[in-house]
Design a protein around this motif. Structure first.
Motif, short mmCIF file in Angstrom:
data_model
loop_
_atom_site.label_atom_id
_atom_site.label_comp_id
_atom_site.label_asym_id
_atom_site.label_seq_id
_atom_site.Cartn_x
_atom_site.Cartn_y
_atom_site.Cartn_z
N ASP A 63 45.36 63.15 5.48
CA ASP A 63 44.89 63.07 4.09
C ASP A 63 45.60 61.92 3.38
N ASP A 64 44.84 61.03 2.75
CA ASP A 64 45.44 59.86 2.11
C ASP A 64 46.29 60.21 0.90
N VAL A 65 45.88 61.21 0.11
CA VAL A 65 46.63 61.58 -1.09
C VAL A 65 47.98 62.17 -0.73
N LEU A 66 48.02 63.01 0.29
CA LEU A 66 49.27 63.68 0.66
C LEU A 66 50.31 62.70 1.18
N VAL A 67 49.91 61.78 2.04
CA VAL A 67 50.90 60.83 2.57
C VAL A 67 51.31 59.83 1.50
N ASP A 68 50.39 59.43 0.65
CA ASP A 68 50.73 58.53 -0.46
C ASP A 68 51.74 59.18 -1.39
N GLY A 69 51.54 60.47 -1.68
CA GLY A 69 52.47 61.18 -2.54
C GLY A 69 53.85 61.30 -1.93
N CYS A 70 53.91 61.55 -0.63
CA CYS A 70 55.20 61.65 0.06
C CYS A 70 55.96 60.33 -0.02
N LEU A 71 55.28 59.23 0.22
CA LEU A 71 55.93 57.92 0.16
C LEU A 71 56.36 57.58 -1.27
N ASP A 72 55.53 57.95 -2.25
CA ASP A 72 55.91 57.73 -3.64
C ASP A 72 57.18 58.48 -4.00
N ARG A 73 57.27 59.74 -3.57
CA ARG A 73 58.46 60.54 -3.89
C ARG A 73 59.71 59.94 -3.28
N LEU A 74 59.56 59.28 -2.15
CA LEU A 74 60.71 58.65 -1.49
C LEU A 74 61.03 57.28 -2.07
N GLY A 75 60.18 56.77 -2.96
CA GLY A 75 60.41 55.44 -3.51
C GLY A 75 60.12 54.33 -2.53
N VAL A 76 59.24 54.57 -1.56
CA VAL A 76 58.90 53.55 -0.57
C VAL A 76 57.84 52.62 -1.16
N ARG A 77 58.24 51.38 -1.38
CA ARG A 77 57.32 50.39 -1.94
C ARG A 77 56.77 49.44 -0.88
N ARG A 78 57.36 49.46 0.31
CA ARG A 78 56.89 48.58 1.39
C ARG A 78 57.03 49.30 2.71
N LEU A 79 56.05 49.11 3.59
CA LEU A 79 56.12 49.63 4.94
C LEU A 79 56.42 48.47 5.88
N ASP A 80 57.64 48.45 6.40
CA ASP A 80 58.00 47.38 7.32
C ASP A 80 57.19 47.45 8.61
N ALA A 81 56.79 48.66 8.98
CA ALA A 81 55.92 48.84 10.15
C ALA A 81 55.23 50.19 10.03
N VAL A 82 54.05 50.27 10.62
CA VAL A 82 53.32 51.53 10.75
C VAL A 82 53.07 51.76 12.23
N VAL A 83 53.47 52.93 12.74
CA VAL A 83 53.26 53.30 14.13
C VAL A 83 52.23 54.42 14.17
N LEU A 84 51.11 54.19 14.84
CA LEU A 84 50.08 55.21 15.01
C LEU A 84 50.11 55.64 16.46
N THR A 85 50.62 56.85 16.70
CA THR A 85 50.89 57.26 18.08
C THR A 85 49.61 57.41 18.88
N HIS A 86 48.54 57.87 18.26
CA HIS A 86 47.24 57.93 18.92
C HIS A 86 46.18 58.08 17.84
N PHE A 87 44.91 58.08 18.23
CA PHE A 87 43.84 57.91 17.25
C PHE A 87 43.17 59.21 16.83
N HIS A 88 43.83 60.34 16.95
CA HIS A 88 43.27 61.57 16.42
C HIS A 88 43.37 61.58 14.90
N ALA A 89 42.42 62.25 14.23
CA ALA A 89 42.31 62.18 12.77
C ALA A 89 43.54 62.73 12.06
N ASP A 90 44.23 63.72 12.65
CA ASP A 90 45.39 64.30 11.97
C ASP A 90 46.61 63.36 12.03
N HIS A 91 46.44 62.20 12.67
CA HIS A 91 47.51 61.21 12.72
C HIS A 91 47.13 59.90 12.04
#
Length: 794
Positions: free
Chosen positions: A558-586
């Motif tokens: 869910d885009d809203v849930l992960v965005d909210g988690c990153l906002d709460r942590l004060g993350v303004r930049r993602l130095d890297a994104v790792v997508l372990t596999h292509f299932h929708a829950d990831h």
């Protein structure tokens, strides 16, 4: 016989509230058309009221809203002229000319060995892209290499190349620019050059002082925190003293008050003193850099000084209301800034509450100086505390005592430090000598801050609206208890009993509040390293790679849930994104993770599952995407990793089933500030055995992300061999698979691991150091329960 109380004049307060709500909504509207429609409706309403010959207050409110709407429309049209947002959505590269509108702030390096980076605000003046050059006036946020960019200052004209990207809706910036090295810089002369020379002179004057004083004094005087130690900054945030290092209304009040005092001592008349005060205020704004926060502080500080000088709180309310309306018309985006909310509330407290409370305390027998030293921070804390808890869900009991203890040092540090600043171009040695008393005051403030930060006085409260309500109730109870104690000195012991009962209720409120279903603080812990986001039935793990940056491993469903988690942590930049596999829950929430955050690169499994893989590449746009395989090493910011699986051959699988996709998960062994983290994706037994076949004998990890949400399909030898200290299970409270399996939880417990679960703990964090790891649980947010439950597949 005392005069009857004068009723509060709230007419302009109503205008201010309506204008604020209008500005908040209009600045978040997509484009200028909704704003113009709203303005048309308001014009019609004003015309109707005027024609009817009544509703003067309503006309005033509507006029304030109309002015704000017109300001938004004009400024938005000016900022987006030239089609810059269209270019940003296409991530166009080009060359730019811009005016710098903030100082650069340091960011961590994107990859190990890379040069450090900075972030700053600019106003784009010209862009050349795709064979065309366009004149602009677009506010933008720039991420750039520190080399060269570190030296730019407010007002500089710069030329550079880079790539455009979209900004977050509602932001003051309309685009984001990933910049390359500077091509040219021009520093204008005049007042800004003089101001920069003065700021440099202050830094030079304190260069020989102790570390805390050297870093803190420029922040106290002109808001320059470039040398402020990170640990002192964190302690000030914990204790509630960060307002001292930001240019706030109190700074401007002290400076203007000092200027007025000197003018009075020199024999200036009342009108002359007002003129001198105005000149002093303008000069201080230039010295501290005339960005929106400084202009806001100057206006609110002037209001606060006028309110105190007026002698009656009634006079201050219309002035505060008028100031709010003027500021919102000048800059409607202030409506979305917590700093503006806190500034207005603190000023209101100063003009409404500080003087009456101080008089009550004086009447109870306290010396006048002591009464005001207590009343001013108490009034500010009473009205600002409920808002602060929305940013940091905790209440520190030492906030008011700490402010009282440092208050005697703030004024001399600011005034003497300002005098040293003004003297520095004329006599550097004299400025250094004069700065020592100010440095002693700054040292005292730092010592109080560090001492209070070590006390176990931080109380957990719910986050969000629940925390706001709890802190409001707590504040009312404490204020009532203090009032009862003051009355006890004059009216008998029964008021002391009332105070005791109120304080007992306050204690019970604090003890019970975190159990009411809201997340509890403080969040995030200042030394967090790894956070498992509560995204329902899915994975989203955050590895800290810098002060405001992170590596995200999977993005949840869910885009809203992960965005909210990153906002709460004060993350303004993602130095890297790792997508372990292509299932929708990831990967389903990837768009939310990237919303308003620049991304360094993306790592994916070599087994591309369509159409999800195409969707990922479409979402990340021009960002580099790498298929990672076993044996590769990499880094981003302060995070380093080794890829343990899968083998390159998995890319050849035709029509893979769900288990094959799970076992194709990227498996990383990461190092986060010396803490080892094993990331397992959705590995099942076969995949775990493959990793185990080349696992070093005797090796162990600090943290393991338990594979496949804690399903029963686990290899017991795998966890026995990796011997994690902490096992993190990312799983939804509502899911169709019975995750986490009881046998898996029992297996983890028997390995000696401490188990963290997002279904029971909400966002969960691993913090501290490798030698002293600890876990912190935020708690589930009931407001997002329905959204988390929507994604029950995994």
């Amino acid at each position: 016989m005392s005069a009857p109380p004068v009723p509060l004049d709230l007419r302009l307060a109503a205008v201010a509230v309506a204008a604020w709500a209008t500005a908040f909504g209009a600045t978040g509207a997509p484009g200028w058309r909704p704003v113009l429609v709203g303005a048309g409706v308001l014009v019609a309403a004003v015309g109707f009221l005027v024609a009817a010959g009544r509703g003067a207050r309503g006309v005033l409110v509507l006029a304030g809203c109309l002015l704000v709407l017109l300001s938004v429309a004009l400024q938005h049209g000016r900022s987006t002229a030239g089609g810059v947002q269209d270019l940003a959505h296409r991530t166009v590269s080009g060359t730019f000319t811009a005016t710098v509108t903030s100082d650069p702030h340091a960011l961590p390096a994107l990859h190990e060995g890379d040069a450090p980076r900075v972030v700053l605000d600019v106003r784009l003046r010209r862009v050349s892209a795709r064979g065309a050059t366009t004149a602009l006036a677009a506010p933008a946020t720039v991420f750039a290499p520190a080399d060269g960019w570190r030296a730019v200052r407010w007002g500089d004209r710069v030329a550079f190349g880079g790539r455009l990207g979209p900004a977050e809706p509602g932001d003051r910036s309309v685009v984001v620019v990933s910049a390359r090295a500077l091509d040219a810089t021009h520093r204008p002369g005049g007042p800004l050059t003089v101001a920069e020379r003065l700021r440099t002179g202050l830094r030079d004057a304190v260069a020989d002082q102790p570390r805390d004083a050297r870093g803190l004094l420029p922040g106290l005087v002109v808001g320059d925190t470039s040398e402020l130690p990170d640990d002192l900054e964190a302690a000030m945030k914990q204790v509630g003293l960060t307002h001292l290092t930001a240019v706030s209304g109190s700074n401007t009040t002290l400076v203007v008050g000092f200027v007025v005092l000197v003018a009075s001592w020199l024999g200036f008349g009342r009108r002359s003193r007002l003129l001198v005060a105005g000149v002093g205020l303008v000069g201080f704004v230039v010295l501290a850099r005339p960005d929106p926060s400084v202009l806001r502080a100057a206006v609110m500080g002037g209001v606060g000084l006028a309110g105190l000088a007026a002698g009656r709180p009634v006079r201050g309310v219309p002035v505060v209301g008028a100031a709010v309306v003027v500021l919102l018309v000048a800059d409607p985006w202030l409506a979305r800034e917590y700093g503006f909310v806190l500034s207005v509330l603190a000023t209101t407290a100063l003009v409404l509450l500080a003087r009456p409370w101080a008089e009550r305390l004086t009447g109870a027998g306290l010396p006048r100086v002591v009464a005001y030293s207590l009343a001013v921070p108490a009034a500010a804390q009473a009205v600002c505390g409920p808002v602060v808890v929305l940013l940091q869900p905790s209440v520190n009991l030492v906030t008011i005592p700490a402010n009282v203890l440092v208050a005697p040092a703030v004024a001399p540090a600011t005034v003497i430090g300002l005098a040293a600043t003004l003297l520095s171009p004329l006599w550097p040695g004299g400025a250094a000598l004069l700065a020592w008393p100010a440095g002693w005051c700054a040292w005292w403030i730092a010592a109080v801050t560090r001492g209070c930060a070590r006390l176990p006085t931080s109380l957990e409260v719910p986050a969000g609206a629940a925390g706001f309500v709890v802190v409001v109730l707590l504040t009312l109870l404490v204020v009532a208890a203090v009032a009862a104690v003051v009355r006890f000195r004059r009216s008998g012991r029964r008021w002391l009993a009332v105070a005791a009962v109120l304080l007992l209720v306050a204690v019970l409120l604090v003890r019970c509040a975190p159990r009411w279903g809201g997340p509890s603080g403080p969040w995030p812990p200042p030394d967090w390293l790894v956070v498992g986001c509560d995204v329902g039935q899915g994975d989203a793990l955050v590895l800290r790679s810098g002060p405001a940056s992170a590596v995200l491993v999977d993005a949840g469903p869910d885009d809203v849930l992960v965005d909210g988690c990153l906002d709460r942590l004060g993350v303004r930049r993602l130095d890297a994104v790792v997508l372990t596999h292509f299932h929708a829950d990831h990967v389903g929430g990837l768009a939310g993770a990237l919303r308003g955050r620049p991304v360094g690169r993306v790592l994916v499994s070599p087994l591309a599952v369509e159409p999800a893989a195409r969707g990922v590449r479409r979402t990340v746009g021009a960002v580099e995407v790498t298929e990672a395989v076993a044996g590769q090493r990499g880094s981003a910011g302060t995070v380093r990793w080794t890829v343990l699986a899968p083998e390159p051959s998995v890319a050849q699988l035709a029509a893979p089933d769900s288990s094959q996709v799970n076992d194709s998960s990227l498996v990383l062994l990461a190092d986060v500030a010396g803490v080892s983290v094993l990331l397992t994706g959705d590995l099942e037994r076969d995949g775990q055995r493959a990793v185990l076949s080349h696992w070093p004998e005797g090796a162990s990890v600090d943290v393991v992300k338990v594979a496949h949400h804690g399903s029963a399909n686990q290899d017991r030898r795998f966890y026995a061999r990796v011997r994690p200290r902490i096992a993190l299970v990312e799983v939804g409270e509502v899911n169709d698979y019975g995750h986490p399996a009881a046998g898996t939880l029992d297996l983890l417990t028997r390995t000696g691991a401490r188990v963290l679960r997002t279904d029971t703990g909400g966002d969960v964090a691993v913090a501290g150091t490798a030698a002293a790891l600890r876990t912190v649980v935020r708690g589930s947010d009931p407001r997002q329960a329905a959204r988390r439950a929507q994604n029950s597949d995994g």
